[in-house]
Design a protein around this motif. Structure first.
Motif, PDB file in Angstrom:
ATOM      1  N   VAL A   6      30.336  48.950  52.661  1.00 22.77           N
ATOM      2  CA  VAL A   6      30.651  50.019  53.605  1.00 22.77           C
ATOM      3  C   VAL A   6      31.909  49.647  54.382  1.00 22.77           C
ATOM      4  N   ALA A   7      32.816  50.597  54.513  1.00 22.09           N
ATOM      5  CA  ALA A   7      34.041  50.415  55.291  1.00 22.09           C
ATOM      6  C   ALA A   7      33.958  51.260  56.563  1.00 22.09           C
ATOM      7  N   ALA A   8      34.865  51.005  57.467  1.00 23.67           N
ATOM      8  CA  ALA A   8      34.887  51.761  58.724  1.00 23.67           C
ATOM      9  C   ALA A   8      35.118  53.247  58.469  1.00 23.67           C
ATOM     10  N   LYS A   9      35.793  53.582  57.361  1.00 24.40           N
ATOM     11  CA  LYS A   9      36.088  54.987  57.053  1.00 24.40           C
ATOM     12  C   LYS A   9      35.065  55.612  56.110  1.00 24.40           C
ATOM     13  N   SER A  10      34.012  54.871  55.766  1.00 21.09           N
ATOM     14  CA  SER A  10      32.980  55.415  54.877  1.00 21.09           C
ATOM     15  C   SER A  10      32.242  56.558  55.550  1.00 21.09           C
ATOM     16  N   ASN A  11      31.883  57.556  54.755  1.00 22.28           N
ATOM     17  CA  ASN A  11      31.103  58.681  55.252  1.00 22.28           C
ATOM     18  C   ASN A  11      29.632  58.248  55.260  1.00 22.28           C
ATOM     19  N   PRO A  12      28.988  58.182  56.443  1.00 24.83           N
ATOM     20  CA  PRO A  12      27.612  57.711  56.506  1.00 24.83           C
ATOM     21  C   PRO A  12      26.633  58.553  55.691  1.00 24.83           C
ATOM     22  N   ASN A  13      26.891  59.854  55.559  1.00 29.74           N
ATOM     23  CA  ASN A  13      26.008  60.707  54.759  1.00 29.74           C
ATOM     24  C   ASN A  13      26.079  60.340  53.276  1.00 29.74           C
ATOM     25  N   SER A  14      27.271  60.041  52.797  1.00 21.01           N
ATOM     26  CA  SER A  14      27.435  59.640  51.392  1.00 21.01           C
ATOM     27  C   SER A  14      26.768  58.295  51.129  1.00 21.01           C
ATOM     28  N   VAL A  31      23.384  46.122  51.964  1.00 22.34           N
ATOM     29  CA  VAL A  31      24.519  46.848  52.511  1.00 22.34           C
ATOM     30  C   VAL A  31      25.432  45.821  53.174  1.00 22.34           C
ATOM     31  N   GLN A  32      26.703  45.761  52.753  1.00 19.71           N
ATOM     32  CA  GLN A  32      27.649  44.794  53.310  1.00 19.71           C
ATOM     33  C   GLN A  32      28.692  45.506  54.156  1.00 19.71           C
ATOM     34  N   ALA A  33      29.018  44.898  55.302  1.00 20.91           N
ATOM     35  CA  ALA A  33      30.018  45.468  56.197  1.00 20.91           C
ATOM     36  C   ALA A  33      30.828  44.346  56.841  1.00 20.91           C
ATOM     37  N   ILE A  34      32.134  44.574  56.972  1.00 20.52           N
ATOM     38  CA  ILE A  34      33.004  43.632  57.675  1.00 20.52           C
ATOM     39  C   ILE A  34      33.640  44.383  58.833  1.00 20.52           C
ATOM     40  N   GLY A  35      33.372  43.940  60.040  1.00 20.38           N
ATOM     41  CA  GLY A  35      33.951  44.555  61.225  1.00 20.38           C
ATOM     42  C   GLY A  35      33.002  45.526  61.909  1.00 20.38           C
ATOM     43  N   ALA A  36      33.312  45.777  63.168  1.00 25.47           N
ATOM     44  CA  ALA A  36      32.445  46.617  63.996  1.00 25.47           C
ATOM     45  C   ALA A  36      32.370  48.056  63.498  1.00 25.47           C
ATOM     46  N   GLY A  37      33.494  48.616  63.083  1.00 24.37           N
ATOM     47  CA  GLY A  37      33.504  49.999  62.594  1.00 24.37           C
ATOM     48  C   GLY A  37      32.668  50.167  61.334  1.00 24.37           C
ATOM     49  N   ALA A  38      32.798  49.218  60.421  1.00 29.71           N
ATOM     50  CA  ALA A  38      32.027  49.276  59.184  1.00 29.71           C
ATOM     51  C   ALA A  38      30.542  49.089  59.463  1.00 29.71           C
ATOM     52  N   LEU A  39      30.213  48.182  60.374  1.00 29.70           N
ATOM     53  CA  LEU A  39      28.806  47.965  60.722  1.00 29.70           C
ATOM     54  C   LEU A  39      28.217  49.219  61.361  1.00 29.70           C
ATOM     55  N   ASN A  40      28.983  49.887  62.189  1.00 29.78           N
ATOM     56  CA  ASN A  40      28.532  51.135  62.814  1.00 29.78           C
ATOM     57  C   ASN A  40      28.204  52.184  61.751  1.00 29.78           C
ATOM     58  N   GLN A  41      29.088  52.353  60.769  1.00 29.11           N
ATOM     59  CA  GLN A  41      28.850  53.323  59.700  1.00 29.11           C
ATOM     60  C   GLN A  41      27.637  52.922  58.864  1.00 29.11           C
ATOM     61  N   ALA A  42      27.463  51.628  58.618  1.00 26.37           N
ATOM     62  CA  ALA A  42      26.331  51.149  57.828  1.00 26.37           C
ATOM     63  C   ALA A  42      25.011  51.435  58.529  1.00 26.37           C
TER      64      ALA A  42
END
Length: 87
Positions: A6-14, A31-42
């Protein structure tokens, strides 16, 4: 276990749709995330996916952990969220 990145720009619905399908088929996902924005989306995606699988009597359990991954030859620390179904 299937890995969803998951990236910060990932669509959470998708991401939630992919996660829900993986949970139904395999019973769990990472689910893998790097950074606060990506973790938020995850986290949002996991919450949405929980709503997708709840009508069929499935609940989700999420266990956070750190993992080291390599991106463009550089080692980075990511947060992995291990999501499994609980019935």
């Amino acid at each position: 276990m299937e890995v969803l990145k998951v990236a910060a720009k990932s669509n959470p619905n998708s991401v939630a749709g992919a996660l829900a399908n993986t949970i139904r088929e395999k019973g769990g996902a990472e689910v893998q995330a790097i950074g606060a924005g990506a973790l938020n989306q995850a986290i949002k995606a996991i919450i949405i996916a929980r709503g997708y699988v709840a009508p069929s009597g499935v609940d989700l359990v999420c266990t956070p952990a750190f993992t080291d991954i390599e991106i463009n030859g550089e080692e980075r620390t990511a947060i992995k969220l291990i999501v499994v179904s609980k019935q």
